[in-house]
Write a protein that holds these residues in place. Sequence first.
Motif, PDB file in Angstrom:
ATOM      1  N   LYS B  61     -14.531  11.249   3.201  1.00 25.47           N
ATOM      2  CA  LYS B  61     -13.722  11.445   3.950  1.00 25.47           C
ATOM      3  C   LYS B  61     -13.461  11.183   5.017  1.00 25.47           C
ATOM      4  O   LYS B  61     -13.263  11.880   6.353  1.00 25.47           O
ATOM      5  N   ASN B  64     -14.226  12.825   8.879  1.00 30.02           N
ATOM      6  CA  ASN B  64     -14.473  14.295   8.902  1.00 30.02           C
ATOM      7  C   ASN B  64     -15.456  14.424   8.048  1.00 30.02           C
ATOM      8  O   ASN B  64     -15.806  14.284   6.748  1.00 30.02           O
ATOM      9  N   CYS B 197     -13.429  11.055  16.411  1.00 32.78           N
ATOM     10  CA  CYS B 197     -13.121  11.158  15.296  1.00 32.78           C
ATOM     11  C   CYS B 197     -12.263  12.657  15.627  1.00 32.78           C
ATOM     12  O   CYS B 197     -12.394  13.657  14.211  1.00 32.78           O
ATOM     13  N   SER B 202     -11.879  15.084  11.618  1.00 36.70           N
ATOM     14  CA  SER B 202     -10.493  13.909  11.776  1.00 36.70           C
ATOM     15  C   SER B 202     -10.229  13.443  10.770  1.00 36.70           C
ATOM     16  O   SER B 202     -12.128  12.334  10.579  1.00 36.70           O
ATOM     17  N   SER B 203      -9.580  13.314   9.830  1.00 35.01           N
ATOM     18  CA  SER B 203     -10.152  11.797   8.541  1.00 35.01           C
ATOM     19  C   SER B 203      -8.618  11.877   8.465  1.00 35.01           C
ATOM     20  O   SER B 203      -7.950  11.036   7.412  1.00 35.01           O
ATOM     21  N   THR B 204      -7.497  11.111   9.569  1.00 33.25           N
ATOM     22  CA  THR B 204      -6.342  10.960   9.695  1.00 33.25           C
ATOM     23  C   THR B 204      -6.706  10.609  11.019  1.00 33.25           C
ATOM     24  O   THR B 204      -6.875   8.762  11.637  1.00 33.25           O
ATOM     25  N   THR B 205      -6.152  11.177  12.302  1.00 33.84           N
ATOM     26  CA  THR B 205      -5.571  10.179  13.598  1.00 33.84           C
ATOM     27  C   THR B 205      -6.593  10.367  14.284  1.00 33.84           C
ATOM     28  O   THR B 205      -7.739  11.167  13.946  1.00 33.84           O
ATOM     29  N   GLY B 230      -9.058   3.805  12.722  1.00 37.54           N
ATOM     30  CA  GLY B 230      -8.619   5.525  12.565  1.00 37.54           C
ATOM     31  C   GLY B 230      -9.774   5.557  12.237  1.00 37.54           C
ATOM     32  O   GLY B 230     -11.200   5.701  12.044  1.00 37.54           O
ATOM     33  N   CYS B 231      -9.037   7.095  11.212  1.00 31.85           N
ATOM     34  CA  CYS B 231     -10.319   8.200  10.773  1.00 31.85           C
ATOM     35  C   CYS B 231     -10.756   8.497   9.471  1.00 31.85           C
ATOM     36  O   CYS B 231     -12.048   8.793   8.686  1.00 31.85           O
ATOM     37  N   SER B 232      -9.994   7.110   8.324  1.00 25.79           N
ATOM     38  CA  SER B 232      -9.852   7.525   7.243  1.00 25.79           C
ATOM     39  C   SER B 232     -10.717   6.627   6.603  1.00 25.79           C
ATOM     40  O   SER B 232     -11.303   5.975   7.923  1.00 25.79           O
ATOM     41  N   GLN B 233     -11.402   7.051   5.538  1.00 24.56           N
ATOM     42  CA  GLN B 233     -12.219   6.313   5.195  1.00 24.56           C
ATOM     43  C   GLN B 233     -12.161   4.531   4.495  1.00 24.56           C
ATOM     44  O   GLN B 233     -12.438   3.909   5.077  1.00 24.56           O
TER      45      GLN B 233
END
Lengths: 267, 251
Positions: B61, B64, B197, B202-205, B230-233
């Motif tokens: 994730k 996150n 993150c 966070s897995s978005t911003t 960023g923090c997304s995969q």
Amino acid sequence: MTRIKSSALMLSGTVVLACSLLFAQVQRPGEYPRGVKPSPMMNFFVTSEPVGDGGNLGGLAGADAHCQALATAVGAGNRTWHAYLSTQARPGQPAVNARDRIGKGPWYNFKGEMIAQDLAHLHGDTMELAHQGNNLNKLTGLTEKGQIVPGLYDYSDPRDNDWDYAKTTRFSTRHEMLTGTQTDGTAFTDAQDHTCNNWTSNGSPAPGRANRDLNAADGRFNAQIGFPDRNGGGSGSWNSAHGTRGCAQVDLPKTHGIGLFYCFAIN
Amino acid sequence: MTRRYAYVSVVAVFLLASCLLLAQQNQPTAPFNTQGVAPPPGTNPTPARMTFFVTSVGIGKGGNLGGLAGADAHCQALAAAVGAGGHTWHAYLSTQARPGQPAVNARDRIGTGPWFNWSFAQLGPPQNAVISANLGELHGDTLVQAQRGSNLFKQSTRNEHGQLINGVGDTPPIQHEILTGSKWDGRAYDDNADHTCNNWTSSTTGSAQVGHSDRIGNGSSWNSSNATKGCSQAALESTGGAGLFYCFAIN
């Protein structure tokens, strides 16, 4: 007629395809890059060949001449080349620090990639710089012929430890660079040998007295080495990781070196 | 006309032959090692002495991780799956201070060492090879320690199966960007920017500070090289990461 024409075309197509496949391979350690000359900016390289007499390089002068000759052979002889080596103080003869022999930088490799901006960046003179590290690594620590230096597990041949084998191939593990220096690029100041007697000794320890722990000690033939691939020897230090098992040419491969060293142009 | 095409064929065959010859000259004498793909031959089971590994897989994730607790649980589960669950495992991650919640430094979470990776753990005496003997050596607390670096480099940063982590120059996907959220001294950032993150929730911003397991890249630090995009995969993977992190046993 048409059949001959189309088969000739097909054959040509196959040739082009086969050639592009053969040449599209990633450059493996030890391989020469194909049809590429050194960047005109090249003022740093790892020697592709050792002098061949272990730690006896003919002193600093002999090592510098080796750098100059290898550079000349690839068209880079217009610069003045020095080996990155220290010598230890002797009566009436002050120590020489490797870092004082290599100009001011910035230094660039075969491909024109920057190794370090200046002496402080190269050696990590401050805590910030030391943690950041310089740009020397497996893919940038190239020989004057553009080769990646074979390191641990690249080919994993047990014969790598045998000079009789290593001298017949350019693919044996050989990532230990002679430096004779401390991490900050200066000469050692203790009484033990870290420079194969200032690069004049090819001495080998008596049987059963090899440098098992690779540290310098009284009466041992020894040279300090570092790794251009930052990979091995307890710290991955590029210029000061550990010692050797002796100074003879046959001793150096026992720990995965063959007596290569760094060359820098001072102009 | 026929003769002309015959000539073309002859030239083509000649070209192919010279091509093969040229290519052959560059072949190494020994087969190329498939490092990072599989553990060394004659693989042993993961030894109980192992007290350091890189997670073989991320949580998936992005940044996150379910906070520090989630990351620690991931370490513990991976270790337990290979028979090394007898230790208490912590993730090497910092969190930043929030109102009423002090910062946590990664270096304060991992015990005192020495730490053994998968392969060092099998050696035992007399080599007793270690990732680092103590916190000072691991983080380069003195200038000489920092200049030398620790024993944490490409060949020693192995996952819990003993496999190497794909780094610069290896077959993609490169996974050498390891989440730490830390400065090079192993401590949390104290500015207002996000380096964790949002404390690993966070897995978005946001963004996370990473280190390079092979010590190659922009800044060759194992624990603090650069920030992710960023923090997304997907963001982690776009710069040579996979959301992996370091796990240390504290006992």
